[in-house]
Design an enzyme around this catalytic site. Structure first.
Site, PDB file in Angstrom:
ATOM      1  N   GLU A 300      52.477  45.281  43.419  1.00  0.00           N
ATOM      2  CA  GLU A 300      53.225  44.451  43.153  1.00  0.00           C
ATOM      3  C   GLU A 300      54.654  44.680  43.712  1.00  0.00           C
ATOM      4  O   GLU A 300      55.937  44.374  42.700  1.00  0.00           O
ATOM      5  CB  GLU A 300      53.747  43.341  42.050  1.00  0.00           C
ATOM      6  CG  GLU A 300      52.342  43.077  41.893  1.00  0.00           C
ATOM      7  CD  GLU A 300      52.413  41.980  40.803  1.00  0.00           C
ATOM      8  OE1 GLU A 300      52.733  41.989  39.724  1.00  0.00           O
ATOM      9  OE2 GLU A 300      51.456  40.881  40.715  1.00  0.00           O
ATOM     10  N   ASP A 373      43.611  38.316  37.984  1.00  0.00           N
ATOM     11  CA  ASP A 373      45.117  38.580  36.697  1.00  0.00           C
ATOM     12  C   ASP A 373      45.118  37.422  35.539  1.00  0.00           C
ATOM     13  O   ASP A 373      45.070  36.636  35.680  1.00  0.00           O
ATOM     14  CB  ASP A 373      46.264  38.573  37.499  1.00  0.00           C
ATOM     15  CG  ASP A 373      47.153  38.881  36.982  1.00  0.00           C
ATOM     16  OD1 ASP A 373      47.622  39.193  36.039  1.00  0.00           O
ATOM     17  OD2 ASP A 373      48.860  38.093  37.592  1.00  0.00           O
ATOM     18  N   GLU A 401      50.858  34.302  29.714  1.00  0.00           N
ATOM     19  CA  GLU A 401      50.582  33.975  30.953  1.00  0.00           C
ATOM     20  C   GLU A 401      50.427  32.824  31.518  1.00  0.00           C
ATOM     21  O   GLU A 401      50.555  31.886  32.880  1.00  0.00           O
ATOM     22  CB  GLU A 401      51.104  34.789  31.654  1.00  0.00           C
ATOM     23  CG  GLU A 401      51.030  34.754  33.847  1.00  0.00           C
ATOM     24  CD  GLU A 401      51.259  36.214  34.026  1.00  0.00           C
ATOM     25  OE1 GLU A 401      51.054  37.286  33.992  1.00  0.00           O
ATOM     26  OE2 GLU A 401      51.789  35.758  35.169  1.00  0.00           O
TER      27      GLU A 401
HETATM   28  C1  GCV Z   1      54.534  42.732  35.162  1.00  0.00           C
HETATM   29  C2  GCV Z   1      51.361  39.572  37.287  1.00  0.00           C
HETATM   30  C3  GCV Z   1      51.965  39.266  35.961  1.00  0.00           C
HETATM   31  C4  GCV Z   1      53.400  39.805  36.408  1.00  0.00           C
HETATM   32  C5  GCV Z   1      52.874  41.159  36.070  1.00  0.00           C
HETATM   33  C6  GCV Z   1      51.602  42.032  36.414  1.00  0.00           C
HETATM   34  C7  GCV Z   1      51.530  42.784  36.456  1.00  0.00           C
HETATM   35  O1  GCV Z   1      50.639  39.569  38.206  1.00  0.00           O
HETATM   36  O2  GCV Z   1      52.811  37.926  36.665  1.00  0.00           O
HETATM   37  O3  GCV Z   1      54.337  39.141  35.867  1.00  0.00           O
HETATM   38  O4  GCV Z   1      54.601  42.008  36.646  1.00  0.00           O
HETATM   39  O5  GCV Z   1      50.519  41.112  36.877  1.00  0.00           O
HETATM   40  O6  GCV Z   1      50.411  43.257  35.262  1.00  0.00           O
HETATM   41  O7  GCV Z   1      51.822  44.173  36.741  1.00  0.00           O
END
Ligand code: GCV
Length: 698
Positions: A300, A373, A401
């Site tokens: 990411e 995730d 989340e």
């Molecule tokens: C901290 C997901 C979440 C992100 C998070 C990522 C991760 O994509 O939406 O906010 O980033 O996981 O665990 O690194």
């Protein structure tokens, strides 16, 4: 006049009694959730009486000042906790005593303890100070949940050495995926001022066995490695040490470039290695028991060794060598890349499995519970058990989340247990595969007065700690003990509300992502449904990528005829999910693409079954509301009211999820609803047009 005086005196007395009653009523009612599960309500009766006047005696000498400080915390917790539990009962003629022995060679080191009651009181024995700390909290928990001190015979040892919270907190006070206010870490006033919350936070963590905290987001700012932050971190480390908590930092891999003045962060460059070595030495000079680094690399948009053509192992080992035997590098396996055509569910496995055995001894690969995730339901991650020569830790997300933020009641112990108890097919369960390493939980903690943004989300913080300490505990045991400590020991209350908690996560699955569907949340903030989103730049950010629905069918074929992600699992496990006919329906659409009229093992067709799940979810929330309403009077009004309000929001949002999802599937399959199932309240265009720029924590 005498009569008048008497009546005046009587009125005054009555008035005073009323004030006292109101005051104590106010005290009872002043609950706002801040005290978490550490409230210690008086136990009453003979059990309370025997705790009154009890003496608590610690050892006379200590191995070092650190042990002394830790035992002092244990003694202080016991003394205040016992006084609260004793309440106003009269003490027994011969007061009981509690004796702590914290260097007992018969008890293992690392936090183990034994509690043995007898007619004179109780002995708490431990192999080292941390065992006395955990034993003290365990004793209070046992008393809180109805055990009699003199009858206790109880021994515990942690199942895994490292039990960490990971905060996704940014130095500016925001929290990524945080739904409980701002960051609790007041970097602005540290190191000169230490907020009292930092101690209460440490107490709560210690009480459930959490022994490490990563204070900053995995999407990290290199600033956290600058000297001024190290000084601030040192103040936290000093405050938390007596509670058995080591501090860790997320390290931004590009820090040598970002703040170090180098023009590269290539892990095989000697100047880079030297920079990290110096940085580690600087940190250890300030914090001798610094836990180590957590790293999110090449995922990411985060920098990593891949930027220089190096492997994750090369990156991790360079940091591990800088830290040496002093600490641990947690290297996250949450990696995926847009330019990679591989099924996202497979990318981490395919990148990390070949690196098994290549990581240094003080590296732990940190793996999310499932391959995508933190979805409401995923199969366990195929890396568990597969890396036989690498220590692997499980990463769970305590903050919700994808499960209704802090608003929805969703007790997560059943989700984590599903993973921990899963047989990996490599000889053992997920829990046994992570036993040499540990668990990390993405914290749900913020500046909200109740810490977690909702009262029931405290249970997830609690359950995470309890399961990391002992994954054999059942979700029900944990729910019951949490309820007794947090709300009430009333048996009917505990039984009704624990049943509600145990069912709550499945209801979220029902109204959000039933039958193995996943990642259908709206873009960015992940608030509410967005199954229609198909056009984002990165394919795997689109819900359409995950559900693959069209007029003929739905689901992601991960078998050999599809992406073959199933092959990442051990053969015995893959065999369970290979055929749609024999796959657990709860994971059907995770592994298979099937027609809308697919016959499930119970003979029912897929489409009406899908709708039935949505309806079950919505109806279940209504039942939770009714059950909770019936608890009025058993819980202080403030917390009761807070939960009531949030359940009403959950009911609204469950209906929204159901209706929007059904409206979208119908737009593809054109199928009518089964008889008796209500049509969506609005048309699809309405759901699609909804926009929530104010949704928290994008
Ligand atoms: C901290 C997901 C979440 C992100 C998070 C990522 C991760 O994509 O939406 O906010 O980033 O996981 O665990 O690194």
């Amino acid at each position: 006049m005498l009569v008048n005086h008497q009546s005046w005196a009587l009125r005054s007395l009555l008035g005073l009694a009323l004030v006292v009653a109101l005051l104590s009523d106010a005290q009872v009612r002043a609950e706002d959730g801040y005290d978490l599960w550490l409230r210690h309500e008086p136990v009453g009766g003979a059990a309370g009486s025997e705790l009154n006047g009890i003496t608590v005696a610690g050892p006379d000498s200590f191995a070092d000042a650190g042990a002394e400080a830790m035992v002092s915390v244990a003694l202080a917790e016991l003394r205040s906790g016992l006084a609260e539990l004793a309440g106003g009962e009269s003490p027994p003629a011969a007061p009981l005593s509690i004796r702590l022995s914290c260097t007992d060679a018969d008890i293992a080191r690392g936090g183990a303890f034994a509690l043995d009651g007898d007619s004179t009181g109780l002995t708490l024995r431990a192999g080292e100070a941390s065992g006395c700390l955990y034993g003290a909290f365990a004793l209070l928990r046992l008393l809180d949940t109805g055990e009699r001190l003199t009858k206790i015979h109880h021994a515990e040892a942690p199942a895994m050495p490292l039990r960490l919270l990971n905060h996704w907190d940014n130095p500016d006070g925001t929290v990524e995926r945080g739904y409980a206010g701002s960051s609790i870490f007041d970097w602005w006033h540290l190191p000169d001022h230490l907020d009292r919350r930092m101690i209460d936070y440490a107490r709560a963590n210690a009480s459930v066995g959490i022994n490490g905290v990563v204070v900053n987001n995995v999407n990290a700012s290199a600033m956290m490695l600058e000297p001024r932050y190290i000084a601030r971190l040192a103040r936290l480390a000093d405050a938390w040490r007596p509670y058995g908590i080591r501090v860790y930092l997320t390290a931004r891999f590009s820090a040598p470039r970002d703040i170090g003045g180098l023009d590269t962060a290539d892990p095989i460059d000697p100047a880079v290695a030297r920079w990290w070595q110096n940085k580690a030495d600087e940190i250890y000079a300030a914090i001798p028991d610094f836990g180590g680094f957590l790293v999110k690399a090449n995922s990411e948009g985060q920098p990593g060794p891949g930027d220089y053509g190096r492997t994750h192992a090369e990156g991790a080992n360079m940091l591990a060598s800088a830290i040496g035997a002093r600490g641990t590098v947690f290297w996250r396996a949450f990696v995926y890349a847009a330019e990679d055509e591989t099924d996202r569910a497979s990318q981490a496995y395919r990148e990390f499995a070949p690196l098994d055995g290549a990581f240094a001894d003080n590296v732990i690969v940190q793996v999310k519970n499932g391959p995508i995730d933190f979805q409401p339901r995923e199969p366990f991650h195929p890396l568990f058990g597969a890396m036989r020569h690498t220590r692997v830790a499980l990463e769970a997300q305590i903050t919700k989340e994808y499960l209704g933020f802090a608003t929805h009641v969703a007790y997560l112990a059943p989700l984590w247990k599903e993973v921990l108890d899963a047989e990996t097919g490599h000889g053992g369960t997920v829990a046994s595969s992570i036993a040499p390493a540990g668990m990390a939980g993405v914290a749900n903690i913020g500046t909200a007065r109740n810490w977690s943004g909702s009262h029931f989300d405290q249970a997830n913080w609690y359950a995470f700690g309890r399961l990391a300490w002992n994954p054999q505990l059942s979700s029900e045991e944990i729910a019951r003990e949490w309820l007794m400590q947090t709300f009430s020991r009333d048996p009917a209350f505990v039984s009704d509300v624990s049943a509600m908690m145990l069912n709550s996560r499945e209801l979220v699955v029902d109204y959000m992502t039933p039958l193995g569907l996943a990642h259908l949340m709206a873009t960015g903030h992940h608030y509410g449904p967005g199954p229609w989103v198909c056009d984002l730049a990165r394919p795997e950010w689109n819900p359409c990528y995950y559900h693959r629905a069209d007029k003929d069918g739905i689901g992601f074929d991960r078998t050999a005829s599809g992406t073959d992600a199933l092959a990442d699992y051990a053969p015995s496990v893959a065999a369970q999910w290979a055929e749609p006919e024999t796959t657990d329906p709860r994971l059907l659409l995770w592994f298979h693409h099937v027609p809308w009229d697919w016959a499930l093992p119970d003979g029912k067709r897929l489409w009406p079954t899908l709708v039935e799940h949505y309806d079950t979810g919505v109806a279940g929330v209504a039942e939770m509301q009714a059950m909770w309403a019936a608890q009025a009077g058993k819980v202080d009004p403030r917390r009761h009211g807070d939960v009531t309000d949030f359940l009403a929001i959950q009911a609204k949002e469950a209906r929204w999820w159901r209706d929007a999802s059904i409206a979208y599937w119908q737009s593809l399959n054109g199928l009518p609803l089964p008889a008796g199932s209500a049509p969506p309240e609005h048309d699809l265009a309405d759901y699609r047009a909804r926009d929530f720029p104010e949704a928290p924590s994008d």
